[in-house]
Motif scaffolding. Structure first.
Motif, PDB file in Angstrom:
ATOM      1  N   GLU A  45       0.836  -1.198   0.000  1.00 21.62           N
ATOM      2  CA  GLU A  45       0.000   0.000   0.000  1.00 21.62           C
ATOM      3  C   GLU A  45       0.873   1.251   0.000  1.00 21.62           C
ATOM      4  O   GLU A  45       2.032   1.216   0.424  1.00 21.62           O
ATOM      5  CB  GLU A  45      -0.904   0.036   1.243  1.00 21.62           C
ATOM      6  N   GLN A  46       0.276   2.358  -0.465  1.00 21.65           N
ATOM      7  CA  GLN A  46       0.899   3.678  -0.361  1.00 21.65           C
ATOM      8  C   GLN A  46       0.007   4.548   0.535  1.00 21.65           C
ATOM      9  O   GLN A  46      -1.205   4.601   0.323  1.00 21.65           O
ATOM     10  CB  GLN A  46       1.051   4.323  -1.742  1.00 21.65           C
ATOM     11  N   TRP A  47       0.625   5.197   1.525  1.00 20.43           N
ATOM     12  CA  TRP A  47      -0.125   6.041   2.451  1.00 20.43           C
ATOM     13  C   TRP A  47       0.272   7.497   2.244  1.00 20.43           C
ATOM     14  O   TRP A  47       1.468   7.824   2.271  1.00 20.43           O
ATOM     15  CB  TRP A  47       0.157   5.653   3.894  1.00 20.43           C
ATOM     16  N   ASP A  48      -0.727   8.369   2.070  1.00 20.29           N
ATOM     17  CA  ASP A  48      -0.430   9.797   1.993  1.00 20.29           C
ATOM     18  C   ASP A  48      -0.166  10.338   3.387  1.00 20.29           C
ATOM     19  O   ASP A  48      -0.293   9.616   4.398  1.00 20.29           O
ATOM     20  CB  ASP A  48      -1.551  10.559   1.287  1.00 20.29           C
ATOM     21  N   GLU A  99      13.145   3.136   1.831  1.00 21.40           N
ATOM     22  CA  GLU A  99      12.540   1.832   1.598  1.00 21.40           C
ATOM     23  C   GLU A  99      11.189   1.760   2.318  1.00 21.40           C
ATOM     24  O   GLU A  99      10.980   2.411   3.343  1.00 21.40           O
ATOM     25  CB  GLU A  99      13.450   0.719   2.116  1.00 21.40           C
ATOM     26  N   PRO A 100      10.229   0.979   1.790  1.00 21.70           N
ATOM     27  CA  PRO A 100       8.918   0.847   2.447  1.00 21.70           C
ATOM     28  C   PRO A 100       9.035   0.136   3.789  1.00 21.70           C
ATOM     29  O   PRO A 100      10.055  -0.486   4.100  1.00 21.70           O
ATOM     30  CB  PRO A 100       8.105   0.026   1.444  1.00 21.70           C
ATOM     31  N   LEU A 101       7.976   0.236   4.591  1.00 23.37           N
ATOM     32  CA  LEU A 101       7.924  -0.367   5.922  1.00 23.37           C
ATOM     33  C   LEU A 101       7.015  -1.581   5.902  1.00 23.37           C
ATOM     34  O   LEU A 101       6.049  -1.639   5.134  1.00 23.37           O
ATOM     35  CB  LEU A 101       7.403   0.645   6.948  1.00 23.37           C
ATOM     36  N   LEU A 102       7.296  -2.533   6.780  1.00 24.53           N
ATOM     37  CA  LEU A 102       6.448  -3.718   6.915  1.00 24.53           C
ATOM     38  C   LEU A 102       5.742  -3.654   8.266  1.00 24.53           C
ATOM     39  O   LEU A 102       6.398  -3.595   9.311  1.00 24.53           O
ATOM     40  CB  LEU A 102       7.288  -4.990   6.817  1.00 24.53           C
ATOM     41  N   ILE A 103       4.403  -3.626   8.251  1.00 25.15           N
ATOM     42  CA  ILE A 103       3.626  -3.553   9.477  1.00 25.15           C
ATOM     43  C   ILE A 103       2.629  -4.700   9.505  1.00 25.15           C
ATOM     44  O   ILE A 103       2.440  -5.413   8.519  1.00 25.15           O
ATOM     45  CB  ILE A 103       2.882  -2.203   9.605  1.00 25.15           C
ATOM     46  N   VAL A 104       1.974  -4.857  10.658  1.00 32.20           N
ATOM     47  CA  VAL A 104       0.922  -5.861  10.803  1.00 32.20           C
ATOM     48  C   VAL A 104      -0.416  -5.179  10.568  1.00 32.20           C
ATOM     49  O   VAL A 104      -0.749  -4.190  11.228  1.00 32.20           O
ATOM     50  CB  VAL A 104       0.958  -6.507  12.202  1.00 32.20           C
ATOM     51  N   GLY A 105      -1.184  -5.673   9.596  1.00 31.61           N
ATOM     52  CA  GLY A 105      -2.466  -5.089   9.262  1.00 31.61           C
ATOM     53  C   GLY A 105      -3.529  -5.364  10.306  1.00 31.61           C
ATOM     54  O   GLY A 105      -3.305  -6.104  11.277  1.00 31.61           O
ATOM     55  N   ALA A 106      -4.703  -4.775  10.117  1.00 30.29           N
ATOM     56  CA  ALA A 106      -5.800  -4.917  11.078  1.00 30.29           C
ATOM     57  C   ALA A 106      -6.193  -6.380  11.274  1.00 30.29           C
ATOM     58  O   ALA A 106      -6.622  -6.784  12.359  1.00 30.29           O
ATOM     59  CB  ALA A 106      -7.004  -4.106  10.608  1.00 30.29           C
ATOM     60  N   GLY A 107      -6.068  -7.176  10.223  1.00 31.59           N
ATOM     61  CA  GLY A 107      -6.421  -8.581  10.317  1.00 31.59           C
ATOM     62  C   GLY A 107      -5.277  -9.484  10.736  1.00 31.59           C
ATOM     63  O   GLY A 107      -5.401 -10.709  10.695  1.00 31.59           O
ATOM     64  N   GLY A 108      -4.138  -8.882  11.130  1.00 29.60           N
ATOM     65  CA  GLY A 108      -2.982  -9.653  11.553  1.00 29.60           C
ATOM     66  C   GLY A 108      -2.058 -10.056  10.434  1.00 29.60           C
ATOM     67  O   GLY A 108      -1.046 -10.714  10.654  1.00 29.60           O
TER      68      GLY A 108
END
Length: 337
Positions: A176-179, A249-258
């Motif tokens: 994803e891209q976040w503004d 570089e982009p970041l890796l996170i845990v989404g709402a669904g894990g």
């Protein structure tokens, strides 16, 4: 194809239809059917570049009185009681602009005969497809070969060093891209969770500065603590050499669904402002005046060292010492009336 191969006027061998990579074997006599790999000359995968094969064949014909025969792409150099065979390696071909590149590659290097690939003498351990293209353009012909698995080997025959570039698997997670507004919303949540009870202001800029974020708070965590949490979300850095922004570089996170989500923040520079709680500045100035018998001057203040309630305060400038006093008051290490 069956043909005799001879040295040119410069003492070099040219293999017609040269393959990208070859294996090198030897045997002790013409009667023997047993060929043995010469691993002390090849790379760890048992191959060497086409240009290296030509170089070695030329050296062999120069040093010995023998003949070189090319048959079905296999080059055999023979002399009395000894023979060497260069055979095209399967699944290898010369890299061309038509080949599809992976997005990123890991980088390893080695010298022929060293036995292993390693990152010891490489400038970078990971490169982009564009960097690979730039690197391979510096070599020609069989010096740059690609395997059916996507692995690329760049070998400089006359330098004796080779690089192995292995494709990095494409991520299987969502991207994803976040503004700046979405990043600001995310940081507000993370700041409240990390520093419960602390109030923060996270605001986006306006107009052409919309991608800039201002983060402000009063008291509580230090700037270093807040910056450690927020800075990874600054999507770009200013480059003074080009007067432009370099994307991170982009970041890796845990989404709402894990599930893992790779996020590229579309943000530029962050500004951090930490204000002191009400009264701390006045208390610190009063304490300094009391302990040094000198009034406070905003333009110049004698940074003389003093000790109060067991804590010593010093600084190159009066402002540096003032901040140390305010830190001590805020941290409860000293109590002033």
């Amino acid at each position: 194809m069956h043909a005799l191969i001879t040295l040119d006027t410069d003492g070099h061998v040219s293999i017609p239809g040269r393959a990208a990579r070859y294996t090198l074997e030897s045997k002790g006599s013409h009667e023997s059917d047993t060929w043995e790999l010469l691993e002390q000359i090849t790379l760890p995968d048992g191959t060497l570049a086409g240009s290296t094969s030509e170089l070695l064949a030329g050296l062999m014909l120069t040093d010995i009185e023998g003949i070189a025969v090319l048959e079905d792409g296999v080059l055999t150099v023979s002399e009395t009681g000894r023979a060497f065979r260069f055979s095209p390696a399967e699944e290898w071909e010369a890299l061309t602009p038509a080949h599809t590149m992976a997005a990123r590659y890991t980088v390893e290097g080695t010298h022929p005969g060293r036995g292993t690939w390693s990152t010891k003498n490489v400038q970078k351990t990971e490169v982009t497809a564009a960097e690979v293209r730039s690197l391979t353009e510096q070599s020609t012909g069989g010096d740059v070969a690609v395997h059916g698995s996507g692995v690329i080997i760049v070998e400089a025959a006359r330098v004796g060093f080779a690089l192995r570039l292995t494709p990095v698997p494409e991520p299987t997670y969502r991207q994803e891209q976040w503004d700046s507004r979405k990043v600001a919303k995310y940081l507000r949540t993370e700041l409240r969770r990390t520093f419960p009870g602390q109030t923060f202001s996270v605001r986006c800029g306006r107009g052409s500065d919309a991608d800039y974020l201002s983060i402000a708070w009063t008291g509580g965590p230090s700037r270093a603590e807040v910056e450690a949490l927020c800075d990874p979300w600054q999507g770009a850095d200013f480059d003074g050499m080009t007067d432009g922004m370099n994307q991170r570089e982009p970041l890796l996170i845990v989404g709402a669904g894990g599930e893992p989500v790779e996020v590229r923040p579309l943000t530029d520079l962050f500004d951090y402002t930490r204000s002191r709680p009400d009264g701390v500045l006045e208390q610190a100035k009063a304490l300094i005046s009391q302990e040094t018998s000198a009034g406070w001057d905003a333009h110049f203040n004698n940074p003389r060292t003093f000790t109060f309630q067991g804590e010593t305060f010093s600084g190159i400038t009066g402002w540096e010492r003032l901040n140390k006093v305010m830190d001590a008051i805020e941290g409860g290490r000293i109590a002033v009336s």
